[in-house]
Design a protein around this motif. Structure first.
Motif, PDB file in Angstrom:
ATOM      1  N   MET A   1       0.855  -1.175   0.000  1.00 46.90           N
ATOM      2  CA  MET A   1       0.000   0.000   0.000  1.00 46.90           C
ATOM      3  C   MET A   1       0.899   1.235   0.000  1.00 46.90           C
ATOM      4  N   GLU A   2       0.759   2.068  -1.030  1.00 47.09           N
ATOM      5  CA  GLU A   2       1.549   3.289  -1.101  1.00 47.09           C
ATOM      6  C   GLU A   2       0.636   4.509  -0.987  1.00 47.09           C
ATOM      7  N   ILE A   3       0.887   5.313   0.034  1.00 44.63           N
ATOM      8  CA  ILE A   3       0.119   6.536   0.255  1.00 44.63           C
ATOM      9  C   ILE A   3       0.788   7.651  -0.538  1.00 44.63           C
ATOM     10  N   THR A   4       0.022   8.285  -1.434  1.00 44.01           N
ATOM     11  CA  THR A   4       0.592   9.324  -2.294  1.00 44.01           C
ATOM     12  C   THR A   4       0.232  10.736  -1.836  1.00 44.01           C
ATOM     13  N   GLY A   5      -0.709  10.852  -0.931  1.00 43.24           N
ATOM     14  CA  GLY A   5      -1.108  12.148  -0.395  1.00 43.24           C
ATOM     15  C   GLY A   5      -2.124  11.935   0.712  1.00 43.24           C
ATOM     16  N   TYR A   6      -2.285  12.966   1.548  1.00 41.80           N
ATOM     17  CA  TYR A   6      -3.251  12.814   2.640  1.00 41.80           C
ATOM     18  C   TYR A   6      -3.691  14.171   3.167  1.00 41.80           C
ATOM     19  N   GLU A   7      -4.824  14.149   3.850  1.00 38.49           N
ATOM     20  CA  GLU A   7      -5.346  15.288   4.601  1.00 38.49           C
ATOM     21  C   GLU A   7      -5.790  14.752   5.946  1.00 38.49           C
ATOM     22  N   VAL A   8      -5.662  15.571   6.986  1.00 34.01           N
ATOM     23  CA  VAL A   8      -6.135  15.169   8.309  1.00 34.01           C
ATOM     24  C   VAL A   8      -6.870  16.353   8.923  1.00 34.01           C
ATOM     25  N   ALA A  33      -2.408  -1.942 -10.968  1.00 30.15           N
ATOM     26  CA  ALA A  33      -3.499  -2.386 -11.842  1.00 30.15           C
ATOM     27  C   ALA A  33      -3.812  -3.867 -11.679  1.00 30.15           C
ATOM     28  N   GLU A  34      -2.886  -4.656 -11.173  1.00 30.00           N
ATOM     29  CA  GLU A  34      -3.101  -6.091 -10.968  1.00 30.00           C
ATOM     30  C   GLU A  34      -3.806  -6.390  -9.642  1.00 30.00           C
ATOM     31  N   ASP A  35      -3.936  -5.398  -8.779  1.00 28.27           N
ATOM     32  CA  ASP A  35      -4.547  -5.571  -7.461  1.00 28.27           C
ATOM     33  C   ASP A  35      -6.062  -5.620  -7.587  1.00 28.27           C
ATOM     34  N   ASP A  36      -6.721  -6.467  -6.783  1.00 30.49           N
ATOM     35  CA  ASP A  36      -8.190  -6.554  -6.783  1.00 30.49           C
ATOM     36  C   ASP A  36      -8.835  -5.226  -6.421  1.00 30.49           C
ATOM     37  N   LEU A  37      -8.137  -4.411  -5.681  1.00 32.14           N
ATOM     38  CA  LEU A  37      -8.648  -3.121  -5.221  1.00 32.14           C
ATOM     39  C   LEU A  37      -8.616  -2.053  -6.312  1.00 32.14           C
ATOM     40  N   LEU A  76      -8.589  -4.041   4.406  1.00 35.54           N
ATOM     41  CA  LEU A  76      -7.140  -4.109   4.322  1.00 35.54           C
ATOM     42  C   LEU A  76      -6.659  -5.393   4.984  1.00 35.54           C
ATOM     43  N   GLU A  77      -5.519  -5.882   4.539  1.00 31.19           N
ATOM     44  CA  GLU A  77      -4.896  -7.013   5.210  1.00 31.19           C
ATOM     45  C   GLU A  77      -4.381  -6.524   6.560  1.00 31.19           C
ATOM     46  N   GLU A  83      -0.086  -0.723   9.214  1.00 31.06           N
ATOM     47  CA  GLU A  83       0.611   0.379   8.542  1.00 31.06           C
ATOM     48  C   GLU A  83      -0.241   1.648   8.559  1.00 31.06           C
ATOM     49  N   LEU A  84      -1.534   1.507   8.321  1.00 28.60           N
ATOM     50  CA  LEU A  84      -2.451   2.647   8.350  1.00 28.60           C
ATOM     51  C   LEU A  84      -2.497   3.269   9.744  1.00 28.60           C
TER      52      LEU A  84
END
Length: 96
Positions: A1-8, A33-37, A76-77, A83-84
């Motif tokens: 899982m790669e986080i590319t941006g966020y707001e809090v 693109a290969e991920d089910d998500l 999520l796994e 990680e989150l």
């Protein structure tokens, strides 16, 4: 899982019903693109993180399709959820 941006953002509780403070995160993800998500529109996580007595905990999260705001029926796994929670722990103070 790669986080590319966020707001809090701190979620205000005008009635004082909830214990601790709640923070809402919106985290943009880069999904292979290969991920089910994967969806062509992209995916983000909407998460609620609680801090009480300097102890933080991930309360809930949703995986959401960008553009449509449609909730995705995925979880999520365990490793990704950990990680989150760690990411939220590192960044909740930014809402103060």
């Amino acid at each position: 899982m790669e986080i590319t941006g966020y707001e809090v953002e701190w979620i205000r509780d005008p009635f004082g019903i909830l214990t601790g403070k709640r923070y809402e995160f919106r985290l943009d993800l880069d999904v292979d693109a290969e991920d089910d998500l994967y969806t062509p529109n992209g995916v983000y996580i909407r998460a609620v993180y609680r801090v009480e007595n300097e102890q933080g905990k991930l309360v809930t999260y949703d995986l959401v399709e960008k553009g449509t705001d449609r909730l995705l029926e995925f979880d999520l796994e365990d490793e990704e959820e950990t990680e989150l929670a760690a990411f939220c722990e590192q960044h909740w103070q930014e809402a103060e």
